[in-house]
Write a protein that holds these residues in place. Structure first.
Motif, PDB file in Angstrom:
ATOM      1  N   ASP A 247      19.671  17.300  -5.686  1.00 13.23           N
ATOM      2  CA  ASP A 247      20.822  16.577  -5.616  1.00 13.23           C
ATOM      3  C   ASP A 247      20.473  14.891  -4.954  1.00 13.23           C
ATOM      4  OD1 ASP A 247      22.380  18.644  -5.939  1.00 13.23           O
ATOM      5  OD2 ASP A 247      22.322  18.792  -3.244  1.00 13.23           O
ATOM      6  N   THR A 251      21.655  11.914  -8.080  1.00 11.54           N
ATOM      7  CA  THR A 251      22.117  10.667  -7.885  1.00 11.54           C
ATOM      8  C   THR A 251      21.916   9.333  -7.457  1.00 11.54           C
ATOM      9  OG1 THR A 251      22.426  11.436  -5.683  1.00 11.54           O
ATOM     10  CG2 THR A 251      24.194  12.379  -6.592  1.00 11.54           C
ATOM     11  N   GLN A 312      25.354  21.157 -13.375  1.00 13.65           N
ATOM     12  CA  GLN A 312      25.513  20.736 -11.871  1.00 13.65           C
ATOM     13  C   GLN A 312      24.923  22.292 -10.889  1.00 13.65           C
ATOM     14  OE1 GLN A 312      24.880  17.400 -11.113  1.00 13.65           O
ATOM     15  NE2 GLN A 312      24.458  17.299 -13.016  1.00 13.65           N
TER      16      GLN A 312
END
Length: 337
Positions: A247, A251, A312
């Motif tokens: 994650d 990001t 994702q």
């Protein structure tokens, strides 16, 4: 829906006798489960917060560290080893760069060449594993060996290359490798349970690694691995922490967007449709990366993780036995997809 998915995954576990933890996260679901024992003698069960060794699955941490140092302007991917490391490698080609090390195309000798040695335990017959506590302790295993291939040639998986990368991290950052990763990756993004631990000083909640003997009984892997994990593998993580890692990486909490793209770009063809970048394997089609793949194997350790950039979906499987993670993750992929 979630119950049906878990029932299907539980059946996979029963069929293969998997011991470990899985964690799967998609936009629709979060699924996790643990099976088997972290400590067989004491009948302590594996749990969702159990910490597992992941062998080469943590090479990506080394890659991220190198990318961070490139971003800071300390080195470039084209920096030659001789320019950033004051360790003498008398037979290494002077044209070996950080790029070559990251992509397994350096041609330097591998201290554990799987084409020549079938069992990692064989290394420690002549070299006591309890002496391997720092990166420099690996040097006698390959430092004075001759090149195995030409620089920039075809892909050949190379653990020594990642030891050298770890030594570069230490010299450039002036920190021990494990301390650097814990400060600039684990602590930075909240991988609170992960670390570079010594096997004779393990913290709580760590699964012992188990090797099945010919008679069907089990032994731990304490005499099968170096005492402390290194830049080529062996860090301890929870399955959830690896979800946190993916994650954070995707990001751009660890690297800039541009550098993240650099890390995750296909670089070297391994086999048809499978490439290696700066941070692991990836399956491709004609247009893009279909999924990123991390894997690790040591005696008593088995790890797999996949990340699908389009949907994702991230799946992490940690096992404290020598196999099972591949079969488990393939089964989970089939169930979810």
């Amino acid at each position: 829906m979630r119950k049906n998915l878990m029932n299907s995954i539980d059946k996979i576990q029963v069929d293969i006798g998997f011991s470990g933890t899985f964690y799967a996260k998609s936009k629709e679901n979060i699924l996790t489960g643990s099976y088997g024992f972290a400590n067989r003698s004491e009948k302590i069960k594996n749990q969702t917060n159990t910490r597992y060794a992941i062998a080469s699955g943590c090479k990506i941490f080394t890659s991220v560290a190198i990318c961070q140092l490139v971003e800071d302007g300390n080195i470039t991917f084209n920096t030659k080893v001789k320019e950033c490391l004051d360790i003498n490698f008398p037979y290494f080609d002077e044209e070996v760069t950080i790029h070559h090390l990251l992509t397994h195309t350096s041609g330097i000798p591998d201290y554990f060449d799987e084409d020549e040695m079938g069992d990692y335990e064989e290394l420690w017959v002549s070299t006591p594993m309890y002496h391997i506590r720092k990166l420099k302790d690996f040097l006698p295993l390959f430092q004075n060996m001759k090149m195995k291939a030409d620089v920039g040639g075809s892909f050949h998986y190379n653990n020594s290359a990642y030891i050298v990368l770890g030594l570069i991290v230490e010299q450039v950052s002036d920190l021990e490798f494990g301390d650097y990763i814990e400060k600039y990756i684990f602590q930075k993004i909240g991988m609170t349970e992960s670390g570079y631990f010594e096997m004779d000083e393990l913290p709580e909640g760590v699964a012992l690694g188990y090797i099945e003997k010919p008679d069907g009984s089990w032994k731990t892997n304490i005499y099968s691995l170096p005492v402390k994990s290194a830049s080529d593998g062996g860090a301890y993580v929870t399955a959830n922490d690896m979800i946190v890692f993916w994650d954070a990486l995707t990001t751009h909490q660890l690297l800039t967007k541009e550098m993240t793209r650099t890390l995750l770009t296909p670089r070297t063809e391994v086999v048809e449709d499978i490439y290696y970048g700066y941070g692991g394997y990836m399956e491709t089609n004609q247009n893009s990366v279909v999924k990123y793949i991390l894997m690790g194997y040591d005696p008593g350790v088995n790890f797999r993780a996949v990340h699908y950039p389009e949907t994702q979906l991230t799946i992490v499987v940690c096992s404290n036995e020598s196999d099972g993670a591949y079969e488990m993750i393939k089964g989970i992929e089939k169930v979810i997809l």
